[in-house]
Design an enzyme around this catalytic site. Structure first.
Site, PDB file in Angstrom:
ATOM      1  N   TYR A  49       0.854  -1.187   0.000  1.00  0.00           N
ATOM      2  CA  TYR A  49       0.000   0.000   0.000  1.00  0.00           C
ATOM      3  C   TYR A  49       0.893   1.241   0.000  1.00  0.00           C
ATOM      4  CZ  TYR A  49      -3.849  -3.123   1.433  1.00  0.00           C
ATOM      5  OH  TYR A  49      -4.777  -4.138   1.516  1.00  0.00           O
ATOM      6  N   PRO A  82     -15.872  -3.901   2.760  1.00  0.00           N
ATOM      7  CA  PRO A  82     -17.186  -4.003   3.404  1.00  0.00           C
ATOM      8  C   PRO A  82     -18.144  -2.923   2.925  1.00  0.00           C
ATOM      9  CG  PRO A  82     -15.632  -2.976   4.903  1.00  0.00           C
ATOM     10  CD  PRO A  82     -14.838  -3.461   3.709  1.00  0.00           C
ATOM     11  N   GLY A 118     -16.551   1.952  -1.321  1.00  0.00           N
ATOM     12  CA  GLY A 118     -17.172   3.258  -1.107  1.00  0.00           C
ATOM     13  C   GLY A 118     -18.559   3.387  -1.685  1.00  0.00           C
ATOM     14  N   LEU A 119     -18.969   2.458  -2.550  1.00  0.00           N
ATOM     15  CA  LEU A 119     -20.286   2.570  -3.172  1.00  0.00           C
ATOM     16  C   LEU A 119     -21.398   2.542  -2.125  1.00  0.00           C
ATOM     17  CD1 LEU A 119     -21.490   1.133  -6.455  1.00  0.00           C
ATOM     18  CD2 LEU A 119     -22.814   0.530  -4.441  1.00  0.00           C
ATOM     19  N   LEU A 120     -21.193   1.759  -1.044  1.00  0.00           N
ATOM     20  CA  LEU A 120     -22.224   1.646  -0.011  1.00  0.00           C
ATOM     21  C   LEU A 120     -22.291   2.862   0.915  1.00  0.00           C
ATOM     22  CD1 LEU A 120     -21.855  -2.135   0.879  1.00  0.00           C
ATOM     23  CD2 LEU A 120     -23.829  -1.030  -0.188  1.00  0.00           C
ATOM     24  N   LYS A 156     -22.513   7.933  -1.507  1.00  0.00           N
ATOM     25  CA  LYS A 156     -21.988   9.189  -2.076  1.00  0.00           C
ATOM     26  C   LYS A 156     -22.083   9.232  -3.600  1.00  0.00           C
ATOM     27  CE  LYS A 156     -17.865   8.863  -0.316  1.00  0.00           C
ATOM     28  NZ  LYS A 156     -16.477   9.137   0.106  1.00  0.00           N
TER      29      LYS A 156
END
Length: 337
Positions: free
Chosen positions: A68, A216, A220-222, A225
């Protein structure tokens, strides 16, 4: 469920918070075989404040990887935990090769005994610690004839005191079963969210291991935004052309997933939860063995994740309602084809 609730990591005595802090976003920009693989630029000072805020609110599990930001995420985490290392449980990963100077990660993997030792030494240095709580194989697939060698290497690191426990980030059920049966593994990490379930959860339950859940929030879709008109930058992993990025294509949210979210929004947000909190509560309702690790980039996101703990898992009735809604959507989609 209160903010300070802890659970055991697998069959170890290591206590972890019910939700973790995913450190992929704080690595900043980097490349995987020349394609963007980070979540855009990261402000290190904001990342450090997010880690500090997470600790204040009871989140003690921090999941990172050597790739990362090709080491940057580990370095930032190490700086943030200076003087507070004893308060945190650090998980990191190894196995992908990379070039720190160019911030390029390669799909070529190395799980040889010598490389595992070298990778662990580098992670210890960047994290500014003399031990790693959970050391995980990062590549989701390794040759079957290498599994025993990797287990032996990890057992040796435990004997030396460099790591306290180990696991594997994989969706390969067959290989994971062999690994669990032959080793002292504490956890498997795999994708899991309300839109995409995983049989890895049951495997973890059978072996008494922790199911660490990345994505989870479906990248970010959940969070709610994004809309059909949203367009993410090309230097964001979600705007790249990686085949494994399933929730976004060419920087746009996949419409079918947006439709599914709209359909279950009311259940997820019932009782005063935000969408993010509802998504985390679904995972806790999925199994007592789960440990979701949403990617966190700022203090506000740390607060939202930590405060989800106060709501507790979704009830069996709420989960059944979500299952019914999603099944109906699948049936309608099949009829439309």
């Amino acid at each position: 469920m209160n903010v300070m609730e802890k659970k055991k990591l697998g069959r170890t005595d290591i206590e972890v918070s019910a939700v973790g802090f995913g450190c992929w976003p704080i690595g900043g920009q980097f490349l995987l075989d020349g394609l963007p693989d980070g979540y855009g630029e990261a402000d290190d000072s904001v990342s450090i404040r997010a880690i500090e805020r997470a600790l204040e609110l009871g989140i003690n599990f921090f999941d990172t990887a050597d790739v990362y930001g090709t080491g940057h995420s580990e370095e930032v985490l190490g700086r943030a935990l200076k003087g507070r290392r004893h308060e945190a449980v650090i998980a990191t990963k190894f196995g992908f090769t990379y070039d720190e100077a160019t911030r390029n990660v390669y799909t070529k993997i190395d799980v040889s005994p010598d490389y595992i030792v070298q990778a662990c030494e580098r992670s210890l240095r960047r994290l500014a610690t003399d031990y790693i709580d959970l050391y995980q194989i990062h590549p989701g697939s390794i040759p079957d004839d290498r599994i025993d060698s990797v287990i032996h290497s990890l057992d040796r690191l435990k004997e030396k005191g460099w790591i306290r426990a180990y696991g594997w980030s994989t969706e390969d059920l067959e290989a994971a079963g062999k690994f669990a049966a032959r080793s002292a593994a504490a956890a498997f990490q795999h994708p899991l969210n309300v839109l995409v379930d995983s049989p890895m959860v049951e495997l973890c339950e059978r072996h008494g291991l922790t199911s660490i859940n990345h994505m989870p929030l479906a990248m970010g879709l959940l969070s709610g935004k994004y809309t059909r008109s949203s367009q993410l930058a090309a230097d964001d992993v979600r705007g790249s052309v990686h085949a494994w990025v399933r929730y976004f294509k060419n920087g746009r949210p996949v419409p079918e997933y947006l439709d599914a979210l709209d359909a279950i929004r009311e259940v997820l947000t019932s009782g005063g939860r935000s969408l993010v909190q509802g998504a985390l509560c679904w995972i806790w309702g999925r199994s007592a063995n789960t440990l979701p690790i949403p990617g966190i980039k700022n203090p506000a996101q740390a607060e939202e994740a930590a405060r989800a703990m106060a709501f507790g898992p979704l009830t069996p009735e709420q989960k059944a309602e979500i299952d019914r809604i999603l099944r109906n959507l699948d049936t309608e989609a099949s009829r439309a084809v």
